[in-house]
Structure formats: structure tokens, C-alpha cells
Motif scaffolding. Sequence first.
Motif, PDB file in Angstrom:
ATOM      1  N   MET A  90       0.821  -1.203   0.000  1.00  0.00           N
ATOM      2  CA  MET A  90       0.000   0.000   0.000  1.00  0.00           C
ATOM      3  C   MET A  90       0.859   1.259   0.000  1.00  0.00           C
ATOM      4  O   MET A  90       1.905   1.318   0.645  1.00  0.00           O
ATOM      5  CB  MET A  90      -0.914   0.010   1.228  1.00  0.00           C
ATOM      6  CG  MET A  90      -1.948   1.117   1.174  1.00  0.00           C
ATOM      7  SD  MET A  90      -3.274   0.802   2.356  1.00  0.00           S
ATOM      8  CE  MET A  90      -4.507   1.928   1.785  1.00  0.00           C
ATOM      9  N   PHE A  92       0.276   5.439   0.621  1.00  0.00           N
ATOM     10  CA  PHE A  92      -0.725   6.258   1.288  1.00  0.00           C
ATOM     11  C   PHE A  92      -0.848   7.641   0.659  1.00  0.00           C
ATOM     12  O   PHE A  92      -0.051   8.039  -0.194  1.00  0.00           O
ATOM     13  CB  PHE A  92      -0.380   6.384   2.771  1.00  0.00           C
ATOM     14  CG  PHE A  92      -0.458   5.067   3.488  1.00  0.00           C
ATOM     15  CD1 PHE A  92      -1.581   4.711   4.195  1.00  0.00           C
ATOM     16  CD2 PHE A  92       0.601   4.157   3.427  1.00  0.00           C
ATOM     17  CE1 PHE A  92      -1.659   3.491   4.851  1.00  0.00           C
ATOM     18  CE2 PHE A  92       0.531   2.939   4.073  1.00  0.00           C
ATOM     19  CZ  PHE A  92      -0.607   2.608   4.785  1.00  0.00           C
ATOM     20  N   ARG A  94      -0.435  10.602   2.025  1.00  0.00           N
ATOM     21  CA  ARG A  94       0.713  11.469   2.282  1.00  0.00           C
ATOM     22  C   ARG A  94       1.948  10.600   2.390  1.00  0.00           C
ATOM     23  O   ARG A  94       1.910   9.544   2.994  1.00  0.00           O
ATOM     24  CB  ARG A  94       0.496  12.252   3.575  1.00  0.00           C
ATOM     25  CG  ARG A  94      -0.737  13.129   3.489  1.00  0.00           C
ATOM     26  CD  ARG A  94      -0.841  13.975   4.695  1.00  0.00           C
ATOM     27  NE  ARG A  94       0.420  14.675   4.903  1.00  0.00           N
ATOM     28  CZ  ARG A  94       0.514  15.761   5.652  1.00  0.00           C
ATOM     29  NH1 ARG A  94      -0.545  16.226   6.237  1.00  0.00           N
ATOM     30  NH2 ARG A  94       1.673  16.348   5.812  1.00  0.00           N
ATOM     31  N   PRO A  95       3.045  11.055   1.776  1.00  0.00           N
ATOM     32  CA  PRO A  95       4.281  10.273   1.857  1.00  0.00           C
ATOM     33  C   PRO A  95       4.635  10.029   3.329  1.00  0.00           C
ATOM     34  O   PRO A  95       4.561  10.953   4.136  1.00  0.00           O
ATOM     35  CB  PRO A  95       5.329  11.189   1.209  1.00  0.00           C
ATOM     36  CG  PRO A  95       4.571  12.218   0.442  1.00  0.00           C
ATOM     37  CD  PRO A  95       3.221  12.337   1.077  1.00  0.00           C
ATOM     38  N   ASN A  96       4.970   8.785   3.662  1.00  0.00           N
ATOM     39  CA  ASN A  96       5.276   8.492   5.059  1.00  0.00           C
ATOM     40  C   ASN A  96       6.536   7.624   5.216  1.00  0.00           C
ATOM     41  O   ASN A  96       6.477   6.550   5.790  1.00  0.00           O
ATOM     42  CB  ASN A  96       4.079   7.839   5.758  1.00  0.00           C
ATOM     43  CG  ASN A  96       3.568   6.616   4.995  1.00  0.00           C
ATOM     44  OD1 ASN A  96       4.111   6.236   3.968  1.00  0.00           O
ATOM     45  ND2 ASN A  96       2.532   5.987   5.505  1.00  0.00           N
ATOM     46  N   PRO A  97       7.675   8.112   4.710  1.00  0.00           N
ATOM     47  CA  PRO A  97       8.910   7.362   4.975  1.00  0.00           C
ATOM     48  C   PRO A  97       9.185   7.363   6.477  1.00  0.00           C
ATOM     49  O   PRO A  97       8.745   8.274   7.182  1.00  0.00           O
ATOM     50  CB  PRO A  97       9.978   8.167   4.221  1.00  0.00           C
ATOM     51  CG  PRO A  97       9.418   9.534   4.072  1.00  0.00           C
ATOM     52  CD  PRO A  97       7.925   9.369   3.996  1.00  0.00           C
TER      53      PRO A  97
ATOM     54  N   ILE B 171       0.201   7.525  10.571  1.00  0.00           N
ATOM     55  CA  ILE B 171       0.553   7.059   9.225  1.00  0.00           C
ATOM     56  C   ILE B 171       1.854   6.258   9.240  1.00  0.00           C
ATOM     57  O   ILE B 171       2.081   5.445   8.357  1.00  0.00           O
ATOM     58  CB  ILE B 171       0.628   8.208   8.182  1.00  0.00           C
ATOM     59  CG1 ILE B 171       1.608   9.285   8.601  1.00  0.00           C
ATOM     60  CG2 ILE B 171      -0.733   8.784   7.899  1.00  0.00           C
ATOM     61  CD1 ILE B 171       1.889  10.264   7.464  1.00  0.00           C
ATOM     62  N   LEU B 172       2.704   6.486  10.261  1.00  0.00           N
ATOM     63  CA  LEU B 172       3.924   5.668  10.332  1.00  0.00           C
ATOM     64  C   LEU B 172       3.589   4.259  10.810  1.00  0.00           C
ATOM     65  O   LEU B 172       4.161   3.274  10.344  1.00  0.00           O
ATOM     66  CB  LEU B 172       4.943   6.306  11.284  1.00  0.00           C
ATOM     67  CG  LEU B 172       5.533   7.631  10.803  1.00  0.00           C
ATOM     68  CD1 LEU B 172       6.550   8.159  11.811  1.00  0.00           C
ATOM     69  CD2 LEU B 172       6.189   7.455   9.446  1.00  0.00           C
TER      70      LEU B 172
END
Lengths: 254, 286
Positions: A90, A92, A94-97, B171-172
Motif C-alpha cells: 500500500m 498512502f 501522504r508520503p510516510n517514509p 501514518i507511520l
Amino acid sequence: MKIKNPIFTTEDLCAYYGDFMAIKHVTVKIPEKQVTAVMGPSGCGKTTFIRCLNRLHELTPGARITGKIFLRDQDILQMDPIIVRRKVGMVFQRPNPFPTMTIYENVLAGYKLLGIRLPKKEADRIVEEALKKAALWDEVKDVLHRRGTFLSGGQQQRLCIARALAVKPEVLLMDEPTSALDPKATLQIENLIVELKQTVTIIIVTHNMPQAGRISDYTAFFYLGELIEFGPTAEVFTNPKDPRTEEYLTGKFS
Amino acid sequence: MNHAYPARERWRRFKNRFILAAITVLALIPALPLFLILFQLFHKGISSLSLDFFIHLPAPPGESGGGIANAIVGTFIIVGLATLIGVPISILAGIYLSEYGKDTKFAEAVRVCADVLQGVPSIVIGIVAYAWVVRPMGHFSALSGSVALALMMIPVVVRTTEEVLRLVPDILREASLALGVPYWRTVLKVVLPTGMVGVTTGILIAVARIAGETAPLLFTAFGNQFMTLNPLEPMNALPLVIFNYATSPYEDWWQQAWGASIVLVLMVLGLNILSRLLARRIAGER
């Protein structure tokens, strides 16, 4: 309409938040190695639908699913969610590195977080391959050991795509992956999606009609939790069968 | 300026300036005591600071000279041991509250208990440690002091850990779960590392708070004129030196109490500054 090789088949799928029914009796076959766009007005259940497909939906307190979801011929609701999520990746909105990890570690997160140790050579190969697939390799190959959060928004999102691809999923779910990005970064991601369908099935939630038109082969139109229409994008866009689809496409409601 | 009532205008401006000046002066009052304390400490105690003071053991009553080496070492051991006891429990409890218990009644009850524990007077904590550790062992020990200090430390670290982990964006967590990582691994390898700087800050603040505690040590660690590294024996600590020396009849010892106070205050101040720097680093990263 006949779908020959469905990768996902849902049967009478319903999803709830407590007593609220967010997805209502959805039965659909999603074709393999194609891009399927999930469209519909805000709050219609698009995101909930794709979150059912990797069983992320159930993490919300009070949320549950009824019906059946087959990944090829396995009912994923009977499987261990962890195995489902290895096969269904998946990306998402918003980018979530991971902020504590370097670019290199972010790509390998799917292995590292599970405690899987890879030989250095193997790890290097996976990182390079995933970043190349995500069209990010050339931009980051010299800064692999910097934090992922130093990248621009568009690069971060491609890093997240690389992270998802690194574990070699069969399906990639994308939840409005370009809504937080500028037009140039959006275009890069769109081109990437078209490339990626050679190897992986893509199901993408989008609010952006031109985007769906450019990149998707199939379109599923949701309204108030129901699947109103499903078919080849060209057909749905030019000759919608349901008046509600037409109204949405012509901007009568959003 | 062109105003109809210049006199009134002037009066308003005067009032504005007067009150602003007054509250600026009042704002200095909370800062002032710290500087008065530091001034007083250095004024009285600087003369007792010397190399000997740091590396020598206390001199017997009546003899001059001697140092507080055993108390400095003792403070490090007692506080270190308390941290070793308190921190793992606190972090695990904080993880429970933030990631598992959340809004359940049990979690809510734990929070209330932690807050109440934080308000328990330190002398009472000392008595409890006496009953739990000193009595069964039959003698005073550094360990019992560490237990008392750990009890004081736990509620602080539990609550800061919980708050810091709650700030880690969902979100993490989802990014990790979506990769097929089990929840417990997500917590240990994503959530905790992401909040680690904040957790460390909380630990430093808690250590700074307990390092200067005297009451819980009075009938636990008790104090010791000699050097010992054995946590099962009575041990000296800086607050105990200050207490015992300041209440003694010997002028020499009063002087040494001032010196020990400087050492203790600088230690606590250093920890506080360190935690501030860390906290600023977190703010910078956001």
C-alpha cells in the motif's frame, strides 16, 4: 462484463465502522496486471474499500468486514493479515517514509522491521531494483545513506512506492497517492504507475478524473458505499450506464 | 498625530508604558531565585572546592580537610541503579498506555494511579522502601535507596513516554503494518525509535528530579563515611552529605556542605540543560 483473470474477487463485501455501514454489498472482480481506478465523491467508501483489501480496515476500533474477499482463490479474511499485507502493498495519501531511517533502510523496511537479515549483496540488489522500479534511483543513488525525510514530497512518495515494491507484492493499493504532490511530481508518479502495471496489479483511489482517464484501464465508481458501476475506463467515461456516474463525471456533484 | 484629545492620548500611553514596565519587572521574579541561589552557593562554597574535595574521603570529626568522593560515587550508583530499575518498567508501561490500553478503563486507572504516585510525599516513599527492602534485608543499603528513587521516577517517565509515543503519527504505524509487520514489532521498531529522543528527554528530567532527593534516602541508603561500591551496603550520597554536614556541630563540615551543594546543583542543572537541548532537537525535526 467478463474479467478473465481476476486477482481480487469480492463477494457481498460489507464494511462497517461500528453500526455505520461504509461499504454495502460489493461484488466485483478486479483484473490482474491492470490499473483499476476507484472513484466517487468524498465519503463514498473508496478508501475503506481498498483498506479492506489488505485488511487495514479492521485496525480501526469498532471496524469489521463481512462477505468474502478472494486473492486469486484464497479468502483473505481467513488468512493471517500479515501474510495478506506481504502480498498486497500500500501507498498512502501522504508520503510516510520512516523518519528514523535512511533512504536505503526505508526501502528495506519490509525486511528489516520483520527482523529478516539479508546478505549485503542481496540487500544492495533489492534496494537498487526497487528504486529503479520507482524511478528514483538516479536521483538518490549517491545519497542512499541520508534520511528519507530529506527528500522532496514527490521523491518521498516514490521512496514509499519503492518500499512497497521491495517486498515484491502482487498488488499495490494506492490511496490518492498524488493528492499531496505538485503537478510535476504527480506526472512522474502517473508515468510510473503505467510502467508498473507490467509487473504488479494496481488499484488506485483518485479524486482526479483526468488522472483516472490517463492511467487506468478499469474504473470502479462508488456512491454512498455502493459500487454503482465497474468497467473499462473508456466505457465508463464515455458511456456510463448509471445516471449517477454520469452526473459525477460531468461535475454535478462531488 | 492629529487627535482631538491630546491629553487623554498621552495619559493612555503613559498607563500602557507603566504597566508594561511593571509586569516586565514581575516577570524577573521567577528567574531571580535561581541566580540568588547560585550566587549564595558560590559565595559560600567556592572556597571548599578543590581537587582534594573531589578525590578524598571525609575526614573524621575535628580533623580538617577531606572530601566527598564517596558521596559523588554513591550518588552515581544510587541514581544509576534507580534508573536501571525504573526506566524499563516505565517505558513498557508507557508503551502499554499509548499503544495497547489507550482509552480502556484499566489504562485510565493506571494513569490516575501514576499521577497520584507522583504526588506522594518523598518521605513516605522512603518509609515504604524501608518497609519493603531495609526491614527484610535487616540493614540499610544503596539498593533500598534506589528502589525509593525508582518509585519516584516511574510515574514521570511513564507519562512522558506515553505522551511522546502518542505524538508519533498514525501514518507511520500504518506504513509499517501495511508492509506486513506485526503490531508489536511496529511498536518496538517504528514507534519507539521515532519517539526515542522524547523518551530520553523524559528520563533525563526524571533523573534530574530524583538526583537531589534527600528524604527517600535518609532511612534507606542512610549514608556512609567510607567508600563503598557495593549496593547492598549503606552508601553515601550528595544530598545525605549536605543534610548530615549542615546539621552537624562542626564548622568545617558546614563549609563542606556548601561545596557539596554546588556539586549537586551543577549536576542537576547540567541534566536539565541537556534535556532542553534534546527537546529543542525534537522541535527542530518537526
